[in-house]
Motif scaffolding. Structure first.
Motif, PDB file in Angstrom:
ATOM      1  N   ASN A 148       0.682  -1.297   0.047  1.00 10.67           N
ATOM      2  CA  ASN A 148      -0.116   0.054   0.027  1.00 10.67           C
ATOM      3  C   ASN A 148       0.831   1.396   0.001  1.00 10.67           C
ATOM      4  O   ASN A 148       0.354   2.289  -0.838  1.00 10.67           O
ATOM      5  CB  ASN A 148      -0.814   0.095   1.156  1.00 10.67           C
ATOM      6  N   SER A 149       2.075   1.052   0.692  1.00 11.95           N
ATOM      7  CA  SER A 149       2.824   2.582   0.959  1.00 11.95           C
ATOM      8  C   SER A 149       3.428   2.653  -0.401  1.00 11.95           C
ATOM      9  O   SER A 149       3.698   3.770  -0.952  1.00 11.95           O
ATOM     10  CB  SER A 149       3.716   2.021   1.980  1.00 11.95           C
ATOM     11  N   GLN A 150       3.793   1.754  -1.435  1.00 12.15           N
ATOM     12  CA  GLN A 150       4.505   1.793  -2.594  1.00 12.15           C
ATOM     13  C   GLN A 150       3.504   2.456  -3.415  1.00 12.15           C
ATOM     14  O   GLN A 150       3.912   3.338  -4.245  1.00 12.15           O
ATOM     15  CB  GLN A 150       4.906   0.339  -3.051  1.00 12.15           C
ATOM     16  N   GLN A 151       2.240   2.084  -3.571  1.00 14.13           N
ATOM     17  CA  GLN A 151       1.252   2.542  -4.272  1.00 14.13           C
ATOM     18  C   GLN A 151       0.865   4.162  -3.931  1.00 14.13           C
ATOM     19  O   GLN A 151       0.836   4.721  -4.807  1.00 14.13           O
ATOM     20  CB  GLN A 151       0.028   2.047  -4.380  1.00 14.13           C
ATOM     21  N   ASP A 152       0.798   4.254  -2.735  1.00  9.76           N
ATOM     22  CA  ASP A 152       0.545   5.902  -2.214  1.00  9.76           C
ATOM     23  C   ASP A 152       1.870   6.599  -2.611  1.00  9.76           C
ATOM     24  O   ASP A 152       1.608   7.839  -2.913  1.00  9.76           O
ATOM     25  CB  ASP A 152       0.355   5.814  -0.655  1.00  9.76           C
ATOM     26  N   ALA A 153       3.134   6.166  -2.320  1.00 16.01           N
ATOM     27  CA  ALA A 153       4.338   6.933  -2.781  1.00 16.01           C
ATOM     28  C   ALA A 153       4.346   7.198  -4.328  1.00 16.01           C
ATOM     29  O   ALA A 153       4.641   8.370  -4.613  1.00 16.01           O
ATOM     30  CB  ALA A 153       5.565   6.115  -2.355  1.00 16.01           C
ATOM     31  N   ILE A 154       3.961   6.265  -5.286  1.00 17.64           N
ATOM     32  CA  ILE A 154       3.695   6.558  -6.701  1.00 17.64           C
ATOM     33  C   ILE A 154       2.790   7.825  -6.633  1.00 17.64           C
ATOM     34  O   ILE A 154       3.079   8.548  -7.573  1.00 17.64           O
ATOM     35  CB  ILE A 154       3.246   5.278  -7.339  1.00 17.64           C
ATOM     36  N   ALA A 155       1.524   7.710  -6.197  1.00 17.26           N
ATOM     37  CA  ALA A 155       0.620   8.690  -6.155  1.00 17.26           C
ATOM     38  C   ALA A 155       1.076  10.015  -5.753  1.00 17.26           C
ATOM     39  O   ALA A 155       0.889  11.053  -6.526  1.00 17.26           O
ATOM     40  CB  ALA A 155      -0.700   8.153  -5.669  1.00 17.26           C
ATOM     41  N   ALA A 156       1.755  10.001  -4.908  1.00 17.95           N
ATOM     42  CA  ALA A 156       2.077  11.020  -4.112  1.00 17.95           C
ATOM     43  C   ALA A 156       3.220  11.799  -5.158  1.00 17.95           C
ATOM     44  O   ALA A 156       3.274  13.071  -5.320  1.00 17.95           O
ATOM     45  CB  ALA A 156       3.083  10.868  -2.813  1.00 17.95           C
ATOM     46  N   ALA A 157       4.182  11.007  -5.451  1.00 19.85           N
ATOM     47  CA  ALA A 157       5.182  11.659  -6.528  1.00 19.85           C
ATOM     48  C   ALA A 157       4.599  12.263  -7.903  1.00 19.85           C
ATOM     49  O   ALA A 157       5.006  13.347  -8.211  1.00 19.85           O
ATOM     50  CB  ALA A 157       6.388  10.448  -7.074  1.00 19.85           C
ATOM     51  N   LEU A 158       3.510  11.450  -8.486  1.00 18.67           N
ATOM     52  CA  LEU A 158       2.896  11.827  -9.638  1.00 18.67           C
ATOM     53  C   LEU A 158       2.131  13.265  -9.511  1.00 18.67           C
ATOM     54  O   LEU A 158       2.038  14.053 -10.212  1.00 18.67           O
ATOM     55  CB  LEU A 158       2.082  11.003 -10.325  1.00 18.67           C
ATOM     56  N   ASN A 159       1.397  13.262  -8.086  1.00 16.06           N
ATOM     57  CA  ASN A 159       0.761  14.350  -7.706  1.00 16.06           C
ATOM     58  C   ASN A 159       1.528  15.722  -7.620  1.00 16.06           C
ATOM     59  O   ASN A 159       1.303  16.750  -8.160  1.00 16.06           O
ATOM     60  CB  ASN A 159      -0.232  14.131  -6.497  1.00 16.06           C
ATOM     61  N   GLN A 160       2.706  15.586  -6.883  1.00 18.44           N
ATOM     62  CA  GLN A 160       3.582  16.418  -6.796  1.00 18.44           C
ATOM     63  C   GLN A 160       4.322  16.948  -8.042  1.00 18.44           C
ATOM     64  O   GLN A 160       4.347  18.262  -8.153  1.00 18.44           O
ATOM     65  CB  GLN A 160       4.830  15.968  -5.912  1.00 18.44           C
ATOM     66  N   LEU A 260      11.801  -4.337  -3.751  1.00 14.04           N
ATOM     67  CA  LEU A 260      12.414  -4.193  -2.470  1.00 14.04           C
ATOM     68  C   LEU A 260      11.812  -5.595  -1.835  1.00 14.04           C
ATOM     69  O   LEU A 260      10.879  -5.745  -1.478  1.00 14.04           O
ATOM     70  CB  LEU A 260      12.095  -3.005  -1.745  1.00 14.04           C
ATOM     71  N   SER A 261      12.821  -6.583  -1.723  1.00 12.38           N
ATOM     72  CA  SER A 261      12.783  -7.794  -0.853  1.00 12.38           C
ATOM     73  C   SER A 261      12.824  -7.971   0.537  1.00 12.38           C
ATOM     74  O   SER A 261      13.792  -7.139   1.044  1.00 12.38           O
ATOM     75  CB  SER A 261      13.398  -8.734  -1.712  1.00 12.38           C
ATOM     76  N   ASP A 262      12.107  -8.500   1.233  1.00 14.83           N
ATOM     77  CA  ASP A 262      12.152  -8.853   2.737  1.00 14.83           C
ATOM     78  C   ASP A 262      12.210  -7.671   3.355  1.00 14.83           C
ATOM     79  O   ASP A 262      12.747  -7.536   4.464  1.00 14.83           O
ATOM     80  CB  ASP A 262      13.619  -9.630   2.812  1.00 14.83           C
ATOM     81  N   VAL A 263      11.377  -6.516   3.266  1.00 14.12           N
ATOM     82  CA  VAL A 263      11.266  -5.427   3.853  1.00 14.12           C
ATOM     83  C   VAL A 263       9.900  -5.078   3.898  1.00 14.12           C
ATOM     84  O   VAL A 263       9.120  -5.025   2.869  1.00 14.12           O
ATOM     85  CB  VAL A 263      11.968  -4.103   3.413  1.00 14.12           C
ATOM     86  N   GLY A 264       9.033  -4.773   5.115  1.00 13.77           N
ATOM     87  CA  GLY A 264       7.550  -4.660   5.349  1.00 13.77           C
ATOM     88  C   GLY A 264       7.590  -3.303   6.169  1.00 13.77           C
ATOM     89  O   GLY A 264       8.277  -2.569   6.484  1.00 13.77           O
ATOM     90  N   GLY A 265       6.213  -3.150   6.100  1.00  9.42           N
ATOM     91  CA  GLY A 265       5.959  -1.739   6.735  1.00  9.42           C
ATOM     92  C   GLY A 265       5.605  -0.458   5.801  1.00  9.42           C
ATOM     93  O   GLY A 265       6.196  -0.692   4.901  1.00  9.42           O
ATOM     94  N   PRO A 266       5.080   0.656   6.102  1.00 15.42           N
ATOM     95  CA  PRO A 266       5.021   1.781   5.620  1.00 15.42           C
ATOM     96  C   PRO A 266       5.854   2.957   5.524  1.00 15.42           C
ATOM     97  O   PRO A 266       5.767   4.039   5.002  1.00 15.42           O
ATOM     98  CB  PRO A 266       3.410   2.102   5.779  1.00 15.42           C
ATOM     99  N   THR A 294      13.051   8.871   6.301  1.00 10.60           N
ATOM    100  CA  THR A 294      12.175   7.996   6.737  1.00 10.60           C
ATOM    101  C   THR A 294      10.598   8.755   6.779  1.00 10.60           C
ATOM    102  O   THR A 294      10.564  10.071   6.764  1.00 10.60           O
ATOM    103  CB  THR A 294      12.260   7.208   7.818  1.00 10.60           C
ATOM    104  N   GLY A 295       9.680   8.036   6.903  1.00 15.51           N
ATOM    105  CA  GLY A 295       8.273   8.466   6.949  1.00 15.51           C
ATOM    106  C   GLY A 295       7.079   8.091   6.066  1.00 15.51           C
ATOM    107  O   GLY A 295       7.467   7.706   5.084  1.00 15.51           O
ATOM    108  N   THR A 296       6.021   7.871   6.579  1.00 11.06           N
ATOM    109  CA  THR A 296       4.881   7.463   5.836  1.00 11.06           C
ATOM    110  C   THR A 296       4.636   8.245   4.647  1.00 11.06           C
ATOM    111  O   THR A 296       4.765   9.445   4.859  1.00 11.06           O
ATOM    112  CB  THR A 296       3.678   6.655   6.576  1.00 11.06           C
ATOM    113  N   ILE A 297       3.743   7.949   3.619  1.00  7.04           N
ATOM    114  CA  ILE A 297       3.411   8.997   2.832  1.00  7.04           C
ATOM    115  C   ILE A 297       2.055   8.691   2.371  1.00  7.04           C
ATOM    116  O   ILE A 297       1.432   7.647   2.277  1.00  7.04           O
ATOM    117  CB  ILE A 297       4.396   8.877   1.600  1.00  7.04           C
ATOM    118  N   ASP A 298       1.092   9.655   2.026  1.00  5.91           N
ATOM    119  CA  ASP A 298      -0.204   9.396   1.431  1.00  5.91           C
ATOM    120  C   ASP A 298      -0.289  10.179   0.071  1.00  5.91           C
ATOM    121  O   ASP A 298       0.736  10.641  -0.304  1.00  5.91           O
ATOM    122  CB  ASP A 298      -1.253  10.028   2.542  1.00  5.91           C
ATOM    123  N   SER A 299      -1.434   9.985  -0.582  1.00  5.38           N
ATOM    124  CA  SER A 299      -1.397  10.369  -1.939  1.00  5.38           C
ATOM    125  C   SER A 299      -1.146  11.826  -2.162  1.00  5.38           C
ATOM    126  O   SER A 299      -0.920  12.511  -3.261  1.00  5.38           O
ATOM    127  CB  SER A 299      -2.677   9.817  -2.460  1.00  5.38           C
TER     128      SER A 299
END
Length: 375
Positions: A148-160, A260-266, A294-299
């Motif tokens: 979910n974090s990866q999808q939100d990161a893509i959206a955040a970058a494209l929105n920015q 990115l393998s073997d890493v979890g969390g947002p 570091t830090g979570t991101i939303d769209s």
């Protein structure tokens, strides 16, 4: 005295060991036995330590390690269907390694040693692994959070960067709150009291503005049809809520894949977003410097708090970073714990982070950039 076999007198000297020395010797022995017992006795704690560091502009292997497989030689961020640009330096994401789990608890010696380490933290086993959740379930949950974090990161970058693409706020789950029986799983939330809902944080802000106890007019799309419903929010843990779990759905204009393998969390969300932006724009966001964060991101580009911030700062410094982007919400854990040689900036959004990177790239003054309060 007594006479020896030669008829001579022989003196016998009896040495008396003082009682205090005997007691001291026994204390030393007892301490050694106690240490030995501690070395093998499990403790109900988990130790958090700095984990592997990954450069989002580099390959899918930890900084300082040698790739051991074809997958680890692949770029961490791959973009297809759009022009990309060369990058320099690094935008490092940090991880935390957990030593211990319910099946393999650390011993007391390890725990006590960690207590006296500035780069490690000791937390109760029940906090790291809540009752009713096993290691496999926790790993699965963290893997989903990463996705979910990866999808939100893509959206955040494209929105920015101003890209136009389809993105929806949808109802993913319902609780026993006020929306039950009014909203359904799969409903797309369009507006609150006429204001457009751009993301999950936007929804939270609009509900807060509406307030608890007052009906909110919520525009939705259900089964392709637009309609209006009314829900009266309540207050839970200080937040104005309607009893739903909201999430995002996206239809991106081109392919962005994060490997990115073997890493979890947002918590890598912010650095994923910055890495994507760097690859999609000419020049270098960081001016070729080694920057970590570091830090979570939303769209909408909001940067949120994460766990293990102290361990991540030490991991960043050990990897050679001198600049660190920390969520402002983590400042209470940052203050007084910054490793020597690391400059930490407090950010709430991608806008804040880009201002820091602009200063790093251009060598301009950082005096006006936000930092965590001094201790």
């Amino acid at each position: 005295m007594r006479e020896n076999t030669n008829g001579e007198d022989e003196d016998f000297i009896v040495t008396v060991v003082p009682r205090s020395r005997r007691v001291g010797s026994w204390l030393v022995v007892a301490a050694l036995v106690l240490l030995l017992v501690m070395a093998f006795t499990p403790a109900p704690y988990v130790i958090e330590a700095p984990g592997p560091v990954f450069n989002t502009l580099g390959q899918n292997h930890a900084v300082g390690s040698t790739p051991t497989s074809a997958d680890e030689k692949k770029p961490l961020i791959v973009i297809k269907g759009h022009k990309t640009y060369a990058t320099k330096g690094s935008l490092d994401l940090l991880t935390v390694s957990e030593i211990g789990n319910p099946q393999r608890k650390p011993n007391w010696f390890e725990v006590i040693t960690a207590w006296f380490s500035s780069s490690r933290a000791v937390i109760p086993m029940g906090v790291a692994f809540p009752a009713g959740q096993n290691v496999r379930e926790q790993n699965a949950e963290n893997a989903q959070l990463m996705t979910n974090s990866q999808q939100d990161a893509i959206a955040a970058a494209l929105n920015q960067l101003g890209y136009d693409f389809t993105q929806h706020v949808v109802v993913e789950q319902l609780t026993d709150g006020p929306a039950k029986g009014v909203l359904k799983v799969g409903d797309e939330i369009l507006t609150v009291n006429g204001a457009q809902v751009k993301g999950v944080q936007s929804l939270r802000d609009l509900l807060k503005e509406n307030g608890a106890g007052t009906p909110a007019a919520i525009g939705i799309r259900r089964d392709g049809e637009k309609t209006m419903v009314h829900v009266t929010p309540t207050t839970t843990a200080g937040a104005v809520v309607i009893g739903i779990g909201a999430g995002m759905e996206y239809d991106f204009p081109f392919t962005v894949k994060i490997q990115l393998s073997d890493v979890g969390g947002p918590s890598a969300g912010q650095m994923f977003a910055l890495g994507i932006m760097d690859k999609l724009t000419p020049g270098s966001l960081n001016g070729g410097a080694r920057v970590a964060g570091t830090g979570t991101i939303d769209s909408e580009g909001n940067v949120g708090a994460i766990g293990g911030i102290r361990q991540k700062m030490y991991g960043a410094r050990q990897a050679g970073a001198t600049v660190f982007l920390a969520p402002k919400a983590n400042c209470n854990e940052v203050t007084g714990h910054i490793p020597s040689g690391l400059h930490v900036y407090a950010v709430k959004s991608l806008d804040d982070s880009i201002k820091v990177l602009d200063a790093v790239r251009t060598g301009s003054s950082t005096a006006d950039l936000p930092t965590c309060p001094a201790s």
